[in-house]
Design an enzyme around this catalytic site. Sequence first.
Site, PDB file in Angstrom:
ATOM      1  N   TYR A 146       0.814  -1.211   0.000  1.00 37.53           N
ATOM      2  CA  TYR A 146       0.000   0.000   0.000  1.00 37.53           C
ATOM      3  C   TYR A 146       0.854   1.271   0.000  1.00 37.53           C
ATOM      4  CZ  TYR A 146      -4.506  -2.248   0.997  1.00 37.53           C
ATOM      5  OH  TYR A 146      -5.661  -2.977   0.918  1.00 37.53           O
ATOM      6  N   ASP A 227      -2.002 -18.503   1.133  1.00 36.33           N
ATOM      7  CA  ASP A 227      -2.963 -19.243   0.298  1.00 36.33           C
ATOM      8  C   ASP A 227      -3.610 -20.356   1.111  1.00 36.33           C
ATOM      9  OD1 ASP A 227      -0.398 -20.332   0.335  1.00 36.33           O
ATOM     10  OD2 ASP A 227      -0.392 -20.952  -1.764  1.00 36.33           O
TER      11      ASP A 227
HETATM   12  C1  IPM Z   1     -10.252  -1.714   4.081  1.00 35.32           C
HETATM   13  C2  IPM Z   1     -10.533  -1.129   2.720  1.00 35.32           C
HETATM   14  C3  IPM Z   1      -9.419  -0.161   2.347  1.00 35.32           C
HETATM   15  C4  IPM Z   1      -8.111  -0.937   2.347  1.00 35.32           C
HETATM   16  C5  IPM Z   1      -9.625   0.573   1.011  1.00 35.32           C
HETATM   17  C6  IPM Z   1     -10.928   1.356   1.004  1.00 35.32           C
HETATM   18  C7  IPM Z   1      -8.478   1.471   0.667  1.00 35.32           C
HETATM   19  O1  IPM Z   1     -10.673  -2.145   1.785  1.00 35.32           O
HETATM   20  O2  IPM Z   1     -10.167  -0.919   5.059  1.00 35.32           O
HETATM   21  O3  IPM Z   1     -10.129  -2.930   4.186  1.00 35.32           O
HETATM   22  O4  IPM Z   1      -7.781  -1.574   1.347  1.00 35.32           O
HETATM   23  O5  IPM Z   1      -7.418  -0.910   3.367  1.00 35.32           O
END
Ligand code: IPM
Length: 369
Positions: A146, A227
Site C-alpha cells: 500500500y 494461500d
Molecule cells: C479496508 C478497505 C481499504 C483498504 C480501502 C478502502 C483502501 O478495503 O479498510 O479494508 O484496502 O485498506
Amino acid sequence: MEYKIGLIHGDGIGPEIVHEAKKVLDAVCKKYGHTLIYSTLLLGGASIEAYGVPLTNETVDHAKECDAVLMGSIGGDPETSPWYQLESSKRPEVGLLGIRKALNLFANLRPVYLYDELRAACPLREEIIGDGFDIMIMRELTGGLYFGEKKTTEVDAVRTAIDTLTYNEHEIRRIAKRGFDIAMKRRRKITSIDKANVLDSSRLWRAVVEEVAKYYPEVQLEHMLVDNCAMQMVKNPAQFDVILTENMFGDILSDEASILTGSIGMLPSASLNETKFGLYEPSHGSAPNIAGQNIANPIAAILSAAMMLRYSLDLDTEADAVENAVKKTLANGYRTVDIMSDGCRQTVTSKMGDLIVSYLVEGEHKNAK
Ligand code: IPM
Ligand code: MG
C-alpha cells in the site's frame, strides 16, 4: 468523564451508519454519566467536494486533538463518480491511506466473531461451523504494498506498472508485539501469515515474529502461508485465535473472514498507534449502490464504536453494554436485509439503531419475543 470524539461521516452509506453509531454512543454515555464532545472531520469524497483533495492537514491536526475518531466509510462508485476522474493521488481512498499513515495507525484489529443468532447467515455448513469461531485479525496497516514506491510507465512502448512491497524489521516487530499482547488476553495462539516460500519480505516477517515470540513463551505460535490460510478459514475457522499478517494479505483475508460472520456489515475495526488514540471504522466500504436507502447494516459501525469505548477510552463496561445490546437485538430476531433469514423481522438502518439503543437503555425491550 468527558472525551473528544472526531466523526468522519464519509461517503455512501457512511453518514447513515455513523448516525446510528452516534445514537448508541450517546445512549451508553448518558447511562453511565459520560460526555462526548463531537466534531466533524472531512475525509475522502466529502473532502474532495469541499477542498478538492481527499485529506487536508486540517483534518489530520484536528484528529490529533481528539481522543478517538469514529468513521463511516469513504469512496464512491468508480464507474460513475467524478472523484475517479481525478488523478490517482487525489481519489477518496488516498485520503484514508493518508490519515492512517499520518496518525501512524499501524495496528488494525478486525474481530471476526460469529454470533450464535447469525449461524443461519453464515455460508459454511453446520458441521464446519461447529461451536462457532472467534478470531482476531491483526493487520499491519501502514506498510507493505500500500505504501511502497509505485509508478506506471512505459518500458519499450509497453505499459508497465510497479508496486513495491517493503517492510523493515521495526515495522514487523511493533505489530508482532501488539499481536502477542492481544493473544495473551485471549486464547494465547497466534497464526502468523506470510508467503515465505516466495517473498523476501515474508521471510523477514517470519524471522522477526520468531524473535518476538521468545518474549511470550505462553503464546503458541504457528506460521501459515497465505494461500493455505484462505483455504483453512473456510475449512476450519475455529482453529484460529489471533491471525497476524501484513497489510495486503490482511485486507483480503479480512473480507473473506467477514462473510463467515454472516455479512461484511457485521465486521468492525480499530486502527491503533502506539498511544491510546485510534480510528474506528467498519471494515466494509461505502456501498454507494445502497446509499440513502436506509437499508445498510449499521452494526459494524456500532461495534466499531464499542471498540472505541474499549481501546481508546478504557470504558470496558460501556463497551460490553453496547455489544450485549447488539446481541439482544439479534437474539430477538431483528435483521437488516444483508443478514435476513427465515423467521426473522426485517428492519431498516435507523430502526436497527433505535432497537439497539432501547435494549441498551432498558436492558430488555418491550417488544421482545
Ligand atoms: C479496508 C478497505 C481499504 C483498504 C480501502 C478502502 C483502501 O478495503 O479498510 O479494508 O484496502 O485498506
Ligand atoms: Mg478491505
